[in-house]
Design a protein around this motif. Structure first.
Motif, mmCIF file in Angstrom:
data_model
loop_
_atom_site.group_PDB
_atom_site.id
_atom_site.type_symbol
_atom_site.label_atom_id
_atom_site.label_comp_id
_atom_site.label_asym_id
_atom_site.label_seq_id
_atom_site.Cartn_x
_atom_site.Cartn_y
_atom_site.Cartn_z
ATOM 1 N N GLU A 102 0.342 -9.939 0.344
ATOM 2 C CA GLU A 102 1.335 -10.163 1.392
ATOM 3 C C GLU A 102 1.507 -8.916 2.248
ATOM 4 O OE1 GLU A 102 4.802 -11.348 -0.693
ATOM 5 O OE2 GLU A 102 3.893 -13.204 -1.444
ATOM 6 N N ALA A 103 1.453 -7.749 1.610
ATOM 7 C CA ALA A 103 1.597 -6.494 2.342
ATOM 8 C C ALA A 103 0.454 -6.297 3.322
ATOM 9 C CB ALA A 103 1.658 -5.321 1.360
ATOM 10 N N LEU A 104 -0.757 -6.672 2.896
ATOM 11 C CA LEU A 104 -1.920 -6.518 3.772
ATOM 12 C C LEU A 104 -1.861 -7.520 4.921
ATOM 13 C CD1 LEU A 104 -4.721 -6.055 1.105
ATOM 14 C CD2 LEU A 104 -3.694 -4.289 2.530
ATOM 15 N N ALA A 105 -1.380 -8.735 4.640
ATOM 16 C CA ALA A 105 -1.351 -9.772 5.671
ATOM 17 C C ALA A 105 -0.214 -9.562 6.662
ATOM 18 C CB ALA A 105 -1.203 -11.147 5.013
ATOM 19 N N ASP A 106 0.936 -9.103 6.164
ATOM 20 C CA ASP A 106 2.108 -8.956 7.026
ATOM 21 C C ASP A 106 3.011 -7.873 6.468
ATOM 22 O OD1 ASP A 106 4.188 -9.228 8.804
ATOM 23 O OD2 ASP A 106 5.002 -11.031 7.851
ATOM 24 N N PRO A 107 2.732 -6.601 6.767
ATOM 25 C CA PRO A 107 3.518 -5.507 6.192
ATOM 26 C C PRO A 107 5.011 -5.630 6.447
ATOM 27 C CG PRO A 107 1.556 -4.667 7.231
ATOM 28 C CD PRO A 107 1.659 -6.111 7.615
ATOM 29 N N ARG A 193 1.674 2.546 9.139
ATOM 30 C CA ARG A 193 1.014 1.357 8.607
ATOM 31 C C ARG A 193 -0.468 1.346 8.987
ATOM 32 N NH1 ARG A 193 2.965 -3.969 11.222
ATOM 33 N NH2 ARG A 193 4.960 -3.012 10.734
ATOM 34 N N GLN A 194 -0.765 1.742 10.218
ATOM 35 C CA GLN A 194 -2.161 1.797 10.653
ATOM 36 C C GLN A 194 -2.937 2.829 9.850
ATOM 37 O OE1 GLN A 194 -1.812 2.609 14.836
ATOM 38 N NE2 GLN A 194 -1.428 0.474 15.382
ATOM 39 N N ARG A 195 -2.312 3.998 9.630
ATOM 40 C CA ARG A 195 -2.992 5.032 8.848
ATOM 41 C C ARG A 195 -3.132 4.621 7.387
ATOM 42 N NH1 ARG A 195 0.191 8.379 12.321
ATOM 43 N NH2 ARG A 195 1.863 8.492 10.771
ATOM 44 N N SER A 196 -2.135 3.907 6.865
ATOM 45 C CA SER A 196 -2.170 3.504 5.466
ATOM 46 C C SER A 196 -3.335 2.575 5.171
ATOM 47 C CB SER A 196 -0.852 2.820 5.078
ATOM 48 O OG SER A 196 0.223 3.716 5.136
ATOM 49 N N SER A 197 -3.716 1.747 6.139
ATOM 50 C CA SER A 197 -4.832 0.839 5.904
ATOM 51 C C SER A 197 -6.118 1.605 5.645
ATOM 52 C CB SER A 197 -5.009 -0.105 7.103
ATOM 53 O OG SER A 197 -5.362 0.625 8.271
ATOM 54 N N LEU A 199 -6.184 4.489 4.138
ATOM 55 C CA LEU A 199 -6.002 5.229 2.890
ATOM 56 C C LEU A 199 -5.918 4.324 1.669
ATOM 57 C CD1 LEU A 199 -3.343 7.849 4.079
ATOM 58 C CD2 LEU A 199 -5.820 8.161 3.877
ATOM 59 N N LEU A 200 -5.858 3.014 1.897
ATOM 60 C CA LEU A 200 -5.663 2.105 0.772
ATOM 61 C C LEU A 200 -6.824 2.168 -0.211
ATOM 62 C CD1 LEU A 200 -3.788 0.062 -0.467
ATOM 63 C CD2 LEU A 200 -4.898 -1.725 0.881
ATOM 64 N N LEU A 201 -8.063 2.195 0.277
ATOM 65 C CA LEU A 201 -9.213 2.249 -0.625
ATOM 66 C C LEU A 201 -9.202 3.516 -1.482
ATOM 67 C CD1 LEU A 201 -11.874 1.257 -1.786
ATOM 68 C CD2 LEU A 201 -13.033 2.283 0.204
ATOM 69 N N PRO A 202 -9.107 4.723 -0.892
ATOM 70 C CA PRO A 202 -9.081 5.907 -1.768
ATOM 71 C C PRO A 202 -7.880 5.931 -2.693
ATOM 72 C CG PRO A 202 -8.631 6.508 0.527
ATOM 73 C CD PRO A 202 -9.129 5.106 0.538
ATOM 74 N N MET A 203 -6.741 5.398 -2.250
ATOM 75 C CA MET A 203 -5.573 5.359 -3.120
ATOM 76 C C MET A 203 -5.848 4.495 -4.346
ATOM 77 S SD MET A 203 -1.813 3.777 -2.348
ATOM 78 C CE MET A 203 -2.488 2.117 -2.484
ATOM 79 N N LEU A 204 -6.446 3.315 -4.132
ATOM 80 C CA LEU A 204 -6.753 2.437 -5.245
ATOM 81 C C LEU A 204 -7.872 3.008 -6.115
ATOM 82 C CD1 LEU A 204 -6.522 -1.018 -3.444
ATOM 83 C CD2 LEU A 204 -4.902 -0.052 -5.089
ATOM 84 N N GLU A 205 -8.845 3.662 -5.491
ATOM 85 C CA GLU A 205 -9.923 4.290 -6.262
ATOM 86 C C GLU A 205 -9.381 5.367 -7.195
ATOM 87 O OE1 GLU A 205 -14.078 4.015 -3.725
ATOM 88 O OE2 GLU A 205 -12.731 5.702 -3.369
ATOM 89 N N VAL A 206 -8.565 6.255 -6.649
ATOM 90 C CA VAL A 206 -8.018 7.339 -7.461
ATOM 91 C C VAL A 206 -7.120 6.776 -8.558
ATOM 92 C CG1 VAL A 206 -6.480 9.328 -7.449
ATOM 93 C CG2 VAL A 206 -8.201 9.082 -5.652
#
Length: 252
Positions: A102-107, A193-197, A199-206
């Motif tokens: 839901e966060a990815l579809a509509d923050p 929100r734009q920047r967070s998109s 960073l989401l991959l490295p955040m989940l990877e770490v």
């Protein structure tokens, strides 16, 4: 990890129930409080009582009548912001995958809530210290629940990890705010929100796979420092550490 990271991605306005409450249904005290939260988020805690009154559409005298002072109004705003934040975090723990999708579809973040938190911490002093302590107290329950559900790995020192993740998350957002924060919380949150998109991959990877490719540093610390302070059983606050049989992190 998830309970903290979702604060960056999504602060759900509906979690507070505010989207289902009409302004005319709120008491005068609640309307002043909600207007003050928005005003403090936009203008900071130096905003005058007159500015707060104008934002709420009331007289300065009515604010004094209900709250006595701006400091007491600020304290009530702190309590309400923490209540709304607690509901957001609870949703992230109880519905981890739906919450993320839901966060990815509509923050749809409640920008004032997020920016208020950042301003409260940045302001410093006893009020900021108490605010951050409350954040960690709430996060402690969410983290324990995450461990119990198997969503989060246990830590040898849950309290130290709690402080680290809280400081890391709030600190990262605060740096963002100080570098790019304007007078409009909505603009800041949209940019974040734009920047967070990105960073989401490295955040989940770490968070999922870890950062270091070898256990060398951890094992050395445990043998030479940790066990000397806490003993081989880790002390009373520990949980069983992750098994050494866990697979090595995969390459990105």
């Amino acid at each position: 990890m998830h309970a903290y990271s979702m604060l960056v991605v999504r602060t759900v306005a509906s979690a507070s129930g505010s989207s289902q409450v009409r302004p005319e249904d709120l008491t005068a005290r609640a309307r002043i409080r909600d207007a003050a939260i928005e005003c403090f988020a936009r203008d900071g805690f130096d905003a005058s009582v007159r500015t707060l009154a104008d934002r709420a559409g009331v007289s300065a005298g009515l604010i004094t009548h209900h709250f006595g002072s701006k400091a007491k109004l600020r304290a009530e705003c702190d309590t309400e912001v923490l209540r709304r934040y607690r509901l957001v975090k609870q949703d992230a723990v109880e519905r981890p995958t739906p919450h993320l999708l839901e966060a990815l579809a509509d923050p749809g973040p409640d920008a004032a809530l997020l920016v208020y938190i950042l301003r409260a911490v940045h302001a410093g002093g006893p009020a900021a210290r108490a605010f951050l302590t409350h954040l960690m107290d709430d996060a402690r329950d969410a983290m324990a629940d995450g461990v119990a559900r198997g969503l989060v790995r246990p830590s040898r020192d849950e309290e130290a990890r709690l402080r680290y993740l809280t400081y890391q998350t709030v600190g990262a957002m605060l740096v963002d705010f100080m570098l790019d924060g304007g007078s409009d919380p909505g603009v800041f949150v949209a940019r974040m929100r734009q920047r967070s998109s990105d960073l989401l991959l490295p955040m989940l990877e770490v968070g999922t796979e870890g950062y270091l490719a070898s256990r060398e540093y951890l094992d050395s610390y445990l043998e030479n420092v940790w066990e000397g302070r806490h003993g081989t059983d880790g002390g009373a606050r520990t949980h069983a550490p992750p098994s050494s049989a866990d697979p090595e992190p995969t390459s990105a």
